[in-house]
Scaffold this active site. Structure first.
Site, PDB file in Angstrom:
ATOM      1  N   CYS A  95     -37.243  83.285 -50.155  1.00 48.63           N
ATOM      2  CA  CYS A  95     -38.539  82.860 -49.628  1.00 48.63           C
ATOM      3  C   CYS A  95     -39.659  83.512 -50.445  1.00 48.63           C
ATOM      4  O   CYS A  95     -39.656  84.728 -50.649  1.00 48.63           O
ATOM      5  CB  CYS A  95     -38.635  83.256 -48.161  1.00 48.63           C
ATOM      6  SG  CYS A  95     -40.297  83.224 -47.474  1.00 48.63           S
ATOM      7  N   GLU A  96     -40.588  82.699 -50.913  1.00 52.40           N
ATOM      8  CA  GLU A  96     -41.660  83.244 -51.749  1.00 52.40           C
ATOM      9  C   GLU A  96     -42.676  84.056 -50.966  1.00 52.40           C
ATOM     10  O   GLU A  96     -43.491  84.769 -51.552  1.00 52.40           O
ATOM     11  CB  GLU A  96     -42.373  82.118 -52.500  1.00 52.40           C
ATOM     12  CG  GLU A  96     -43.159  81.164 -51.642  1.00 52.40           C
ATOM     13  CD  GLU A  96     -43.841  80.070 -52.446  1.00 52.40           C
ATOM     14  OE1 GLU A  96     -44.898  79.604 -52.013  1.00 52.40           O
ATOM     15  OE2 GLU A  96     -43.319  79.686 -53.514  1.00 52.40           O
ATOM     16  N   HIS A  97     -42.656  83.985 -49.639  1.00 55.59           N
ATOM     17  CA  HIS A  97     -43.633  84.706 -48.832  1.00 55.59           C
ATOM     18  C   HIS A  97     -43.237  86.165 -48.598  1.00 55.59           C
ATOM     19  O   HIS A  97     -44.111  87.029 -48.499  1.00 55.59           O
ATOM     20  CB  HIS A  97     -43.832  84.010 -47.492  1.00 55.59           C
ATOM     21  CG  HIS A  97     -44.362  82.615 -47.629  1.00 55.59           C
ATOM     22  ND1 HIS A  97     -44.019  81.589 -46.771  1.00 55.59           N
ATOM     23  CD2 HIS A  97     -45.209  82.074 -48.542  1.00 55.59           C
ATOM     24  CE1 HIS A  97     -44.628  80.486 -47.138  1.00 55.59           C
ATOM     25  NE2 HIS A  97     -45.354  80.745 -48.215  1.00 55.59           N
ATOM     26  N   HIS A  98     -41.923  86.416 -48.466  1.00 58.37           N
ATOM     27  CA  HIS A  98     -41.480  87.777 -48.155  1.00 58.37           C
ATOM     28  C   HIS A  98     -40.385  88.281 -49.098  1.00 58.37           C
ATOM     29  O   HIS A  98     -39.916  89.415 -48.946  1.00 58.37           O
ATOM     30  CB  HIS A  98     -40.949  87.855 -46.719  1.00 58.37           C
ATOM     31  CG  HIS A  98     -41.940  87.409 -45.688  1.00 58.37           C
ATOM     32  ND1 HIS A  98     -41.941  86.142 -45.149  1.00 58.37           N
ATOM     33  CD2 HIS A  98     -42.984  88.068 -45.114  1.00 58.37           C
ATOM     34  CE1 HIS A  98     -42.929  86.026 -44.278  1.00 58.37           C
ATOM     35  NE2 HIS A  98     -43.580  87.173 -44.243  1.00 58.37           N
ATOM     36  N   GLN A 136     -38.743  75.962 -48.351  1.00 55.53           N
ATOM     37  CA  GLN A 136     -37.721  74.937 -48.171  1.00 55.53           C
ATOM     38  C   GLN A 136     -38.280  73.527 -48.352  1.00 55.53           C
ATOM     39  O   GLN A 136     -37.599  72.646 -48.892  1.00 55.53           O
ATOM     40  CB  GLN A 136     -37.082  75.091 -46.784  1.00 55.53           C
ATOM     41  CG  GLN A 136     -35.917  74.161 -46.539  1.00 55.53           C
ATOM     42  CD  GLN A 136     -35.217  74.452 -45.223  1.00 55.53           C
ATOM     43  OE1 GLN A 136     -35.126  75.605 -44.811  1.00 55.53           O
ATOM     44  NE2 GLN A 136     -34.730  73.424 -44.566  1.00 55.53           N
ATOM     45  N   HIS A 164     -33.428  81.355 -42.271  1.00 55.25           N
ATOM     46  CA  HIS A 164     -34.376  82.173 -43.016  1.00 55.25           C
ATOM     47  C   HIS A 164     -34.392  83.586 -42.451  1.00 55.25           C
ATOM     48  O   HIS A 164     -34.711  83.790 -41.276  1.00 55.25           O
ATOM     49  CB  HIS A 164     -35.787  81.572 -42.921  1.00 55.25           C
ATOM     50  CG  HIS A 164     -35.927  80.266 -43.648  1.00 55.25           C
ATOM     51  ND1 HIS A 164     -36.703  80.126 -44.777  1.00 55.25           N
ATOM     52  CD2 HIS A 164     -35.383  79.040 -43.402  1.00 55.25           C
ATOM     53  CE1 HIS A 164     -36.638  78.870 -45.196  1.00 55.25           C
ATOM     54  NE2 HIS A 164     -35.854  78.193 -44.376  1.00 55.25           N
ATOM     55  N   CYS A 166     -36.484  85.820 -43.037  1.00 52.41           N
ATOM     56  CA  CYS A 166     -37.838  86.238 -42.659  1.00 52.41           C
ATOM     57  C   CYS A 166     -38.140  85.878 -41.203  1.00 52.41           C
ATOM     58  O   CYS A 166     -39.061  86.436 -40.607  1.00 52.41           O
ATOM     59  CB  CYS A 166     -38.877  85.627 -43.590  1.00 52.41           C
ATOM     60  SG  CYS A 166     -38.908  83.829 -43.607  1.00 52.41           S
TER      61      CYS A 166
END
Length: 205
Positions: A95-98, A136, A164, A166
Protein backbone atom coordinates in the site's frame (compact mmCIF):
# COMPACT_ATOMS: atom_id res chain seq x y z
CA UNK A 1 27.67 3.14 15.92
CA UNK A 2 24.99 5.40 17.35
CA UNK A 3 27.11 8.53 17.62
CA UNK A 4 29.45 8.05 14.67
CA UNK A 5 26.93 7.87 11.81
CA UNK A 6 25.48 4.73 10.29
CA UNK A 7 27.77 1.79 9.70
CA UNK A 8 25.96 -0.32 7.14
CA UNK A 9 27.13 -3.58 5.56
CA UNK A 10 26.35 -3.44 1.83
CA UNK A 11 26.29 -6.31 -0.65
CA UNK A 12 28.65 -6.13 -3.62
CA UNK A 13 27.20 -6.13 -7.14
CA UNK A 14 29.95 -8.47 -8.28
CA UNK A 15 32.45 -5.95 -9.66
CA UNK A 16 33.49 -4.53 -6.31
CA UNK A 17 30.81 -1.83 -6.36
CA UNK A 18 27.69 -1.55 -4.26
CA UNK A 19 24.23 -0.66 -5.46
CA UNK A 20 23.76 3.07 -4.73
CA UNK A 21 20.00 2.71 -4.37
CA UNK A 22 20.42 -0.12 -1.83
CA UNK A 23 22.99 1.96 0.03
CA UNK A 24 20.67 4.96 0.20
CA UNK A 25 17.71 2.90 1.45
CA UNK A 26 19.87 1.10 4.02
CA UNK A 27 21.18 4.36 5.44
CA UNK A 28 17.67 5.75 5.76
CA UNK A 29 16.44 2.57 7.48
CA UNK A 30 19.36 2.92 9.88
CA UNK A 31 18.23 6.48 10.65
CA UNK A 32 14.62 5.34 11.15
CA UNK A 33 15.71 2.71 13.67
CA UNK A 34 17.60 5.36 15.60
CA UNK A 35 14.62 7.74 15.46
CA UNK A 36 12.43 4.99 16.93
CA UNK A 37 14.80 4.70 19.89
CA UNK A 38 16.51 1.49 18.79
CA UNK A 39 20.21 0.73 18.65
CA UNK A 40 21.04 -0.30 15.06
CA UNK A 41 24.44 -1.54 16.19
CA UNK A 42 23.04 -4.30 18.41
CA UNK A 43 23.36 -7.85 17.13
CA UNK A 44 19.76 -8.38 16.08
CA UNK A 45 19.60 -5.14 14.05
CA UNK A 46 23.15 -4.95 12.71
CA UNK A 47 22.21 -6.13 9.20
CA UNK A 48 18.57 -5.04 9.29
CA UNK A 49 19.08 -1.89 7.16
CA UNK A 50 20.65 -3.95 4.38
CA UNK A 51 18.01 -6.68 4.68
CA UNK A 52 15.23 -4.10 4.40
CA UNK A 53 16.91 -2.46 1.40
CA UNK A 54 17.20 -5.82 -0.36
CA UNK A 55 13.61 -6.71 0.52
CA UNK A 56 12.27 -3.46 -0.94
CA UNK A 57 14.38 -3.93 -4.05
CA UNK A 58 12.68 -7.30 -4.56
CA UNK A 59 9.17 -6.23 -3.57
CA UNK A 60 9.30 -3.17 -5.84
CA UNK A 61 11.01 -4.77 -8.84
CA UNK A 62 7.97 -3.94 -10.99
CA UNK A 63 9.34 -0.44 -11.56
CA UNK A 64 12.08 -1.94 -13.73
CA UNK A 65 9.75 -4.22 -15.71
CA UNK A 66 7.57 -3.50 -18.73
CA UNK A 67 4.14 -5.15 -18.91
CA UNK A 68 3.69 -4.44 -22.62
CA UNK A 69 6.98 -6.12 -23.52
CA UNK A 70 6.00 -9.19 -21.50
CA UNK A 71 2.63 -9.50 -23.24
CA UNK A 72 3.98 -8.78 -26.72
CA UNK A 73 6.55 -11.58 -26.32
CA UNK A 74 3.76 -14.18 -26.48
CA UNK A 75 0.93 -13.01 -28.72
CA UNK A 76 -0.52 -15.53 -31.17
CA UNK A 77 -3.16 -15.56 -33.87
CA UNK A 78 -6.18 -17.47 -32.57
CA UNK A 79 -9.59 -18.30 -34.01
CA UNK A 80 -11.30 -18.22 -30.62
CA UNK A 81 -13.89 -15.72 -29.45
CA UNK A 82 -15.07 -17.11 -26.10
CA UNK A 83 -14.03 -16.16 -22.59
CA UNK A 84 -10.43 -16.85 -21.55
CA UNK A 85 -10.10 -16.75 -17.76
CA UNK A 86 -7.11 -17.01 -15.43
CA UNK A 87 -8.39 -16.89 -11.88
CA UNK A 88 -7.00 -17.11 -8.35
CA UNK A 89 -3.71 -15.45 -9.27
CA UNK A 90 -1.92 -14.84 -5.98
CA UNK A 91 -1.30 -11.17 -5.28
CA UNK A 92 1.22 -9.49 -2.98
CA UNK A 93 1.69 -5.73 -3.05
CA UNK A 94 2.50 -2.73 -0.84
CA UNK A 95 0.00 0.00 0.00
CA UNK A 96 1.46 3.35 -1.02
CA UNK A 97 -0.15 5.12 1.95
CA UNK A 98 1.52 3.17 4.76
CA UNK A 99 4.03 0.85 3.01
CA UNK A 100 2.18 -2.10 4.52
CA UNK A 101 1.35 -5.23 2.51
CA UNK A 102 -1.94 -6.14 0.95
CA UNK A 103 -2.50 -9.59 -0.49
CA UNK A 104 -5.18 -11.73 -2.05
CA UNK A 105 -6.26 -13.01 -5.46
CA UNK A 106 -6.68 -11.56 -8.93
CA UNK A 107 -9.06 -12.88 -11.60
CA UNK A 108 -8.39 -11.82 -15.21
CA UNK A 109 -10.60 -12.63 -18.17
CA UNK A 110 -10.74 -11.51 -21.80
CA UNK A 111 -12.65 -12.26 -24.99
CA UNK A 112 -10.21 -12.54 -27.91
CA UNK A 113 -10.54 -10.66 -31.17
CA UNK A 114 -8.24 -12.71 -33.40
CA UNK A 115 -5.31 -12.69 -30.97
CA UNK A 116 -4.56 -14.62 -27.79
CA UNK A 117 -1.75 -14.19 -25.28
CA UNK A 118 0.35 -16.87 -23.59
CA UNK A 119 -1.43 -17.78 -20.36
CA UNK A 120 1.68 -17.47 -18.18
CA UNK A 121 2.07 -13.83 -19.23
CA UNK A 122 -1.12 -12.78 -17.43
CA UNK A 123 0.16 -13.62 -13.91
CA UNK A 124 3.48 -12.01 -14.84
CA UNK A 125 1.70 -8.79 -15.78
CA UNK A 126 -0.16 -8.89 -12.47
CA UNK A 127 3.20 -9.09 -10.71
CA UNK A 128 4.70 -6.23 -12.73
CA UNK A 129 2.08 -3.82 -11.42
CA UNK A 130 1.72 -5.41 -7.98
CA UNK A 131 5.46 -5.10 -7.32
CA UNK A 132 5.11 -1.33 -7.06
CA UNK A 133 3.66 0.99 -4.44
CA UNK A 134 -0.04 0.66 -5.13
CA UNK A 135 -3.65 1.26 -4.35
CA UNK A 136 -5.93 -1.62 -5.27
CA UNK A 137 -8.18 0.50 -7.46
CA UNK A 138 -5.33 1.66 -9.71
CA UNK A 139 -3.82 -1.82 -9.84
CA UNK A 140 -7.09 -3.22 -11.23
CA UNK A 141 -7.18 -0.63 -14.00
CA UNK A 142 -3.50 -1.03 -14.92
CA UNK A 143 -3.88 -4.78 -15.44
CA UNK A 144 -6.98 -4.26 -17.57
CA UNK A 145 -5.42 -1.53 -19.69
CA UNK A 146 -2.20 -3.48 -20.33
CA UNK A 147 -4.11 -6.45 -21.73
CA UNK A 148 -6.44 -4.21 -23.74
CA UNK A 149 -3.51 -2.33 -25.27
CA UNK A 150 -1.55 -5.47 -26.15
CA UNK A 151 -4.19 -7.55 -27.99
CA UNK A 152 -7.25 -5.30 -28.36
CA UNK A 153 -9.73 -7.98 -27.27
CA UNK A 154 -13.52 -7.63 -27.36
CA UNK A 155 -13.44 -7.14 -23.61
CA UNK A 156 -11.26 -7.39 -20.51
CA UNK A 157 -12.38 -8.03 -16.94
CA UNK A 158 -10.26 -7.80 -13.78
CA UNK A 159 -11.44 -8.46 -10.23
CA UNK A 160 -9.17 -8.22 -7.19
CA UNK A 161 -10.04 -9.46 -3.69
CA UNK A 162 -7.49 -8.49 -1.07
CA UNK A 163 -6.74 -8.11 2.62
CA UNK A 164 -4.98 -4.88 3.59
CA UNK A 165 -2.74 -4.92 6.65
CA UNK A 166 -3.20 -1.15 6.99
CA UNK A 167 -6.81 -2.03 7.92
CA UNK A 168 -5.99 -5.20 9.88
CA UNK A 169 -3.00 -4.14 12.00
CA UNK A 170 -3.81 -0.46 12.54
CA UNK A 171 -6.60 2.05 12.03
CA UNK A 172 -9.97 0.28 12.15
CA UNK A 173 -8.27 -3.07 13.01
CA UNK A 174 -10.66 -5.27 11.03
CA UNK A 175 -8.59 -8.37 10.17
CA UNK A 176 -11.39 -10.15 8.29
CA UNK A 177 -12.33 -7.29 5.96
CA UNK A 178 -11.89 -8.08 2.26
CA UNK A 179 -11.65 -5.31 -0.32
CA UNK A 180 -12.98 -6.11 -3.80
CA UNK A 181 -12.36 -3.98 -6.88
CA UNK A 182 -13.20 -4.50 -10.53
CA UNK A 183 -12.10 -2.98 -13.82
CA UNK A 184 -14.22 -3.92 -16.81
CA UNK A 185 -13.95 -2.96 -20.46
CA UNK A 186 -15.65 -3.71 -23.76
CA UNK A 187 -18.17 -6.57 -23.70
CA UNK A 188 -17.80 -7.03 -19.95
CA UNK A 189 -18.88 -3.44 -19.42
CA UNK A 190 -21.73 -3.35 -21.92
CA UNK A 191 -22.93 -6.97 -22.17
CA UNK A 192 -24.61 -8.24 -18.98
CA UNK A 193 -24.35 -11.87 -20.13
CA UNK A 194 -20.57 -11.67 -20.64
CA UNK A 195 -20.15 -9.99 -17.28
CA UNK A 196 -22.41 -12.57 -15.57
CA UNK A 197 -20.44 -15.49 -17.06
CA UNK A 198 -17.17 -14.02 -15.80
CA UNK A 199 -18.55 -13.42 -12.31
CA UNK A 200 -20.08 -16.88 -12.14
CA UNK A 201 -16.81 -18.57 -13.11
CA UNK A 202 -14.80 -16.70 -10.48
CA UNK A 203 -17.41 -17.53 -7.86
CA UNK A 204 -18.84 -14.03 -7.58
CA UNK A 205 -22.37 -12.70 -7.83
Amino acid sequence: MRNGGPSVQLKSLGDGATDPSNESVARHVHAILEALGEDPSREGLRRTPQRVAEAYRYLLQGYSQNAQEILESAIFEGNYNQLVLVKDIELFSLCEHHLLPFFGKVHVGYIPRGKIVGLSKIPRVVDVFARRLQVQERLSVQIRDALQSAINPLGVAVVIEATHLCMSMRGVEKPHAITSTSAMGGDFLHNPRARAEFMRLIGGT
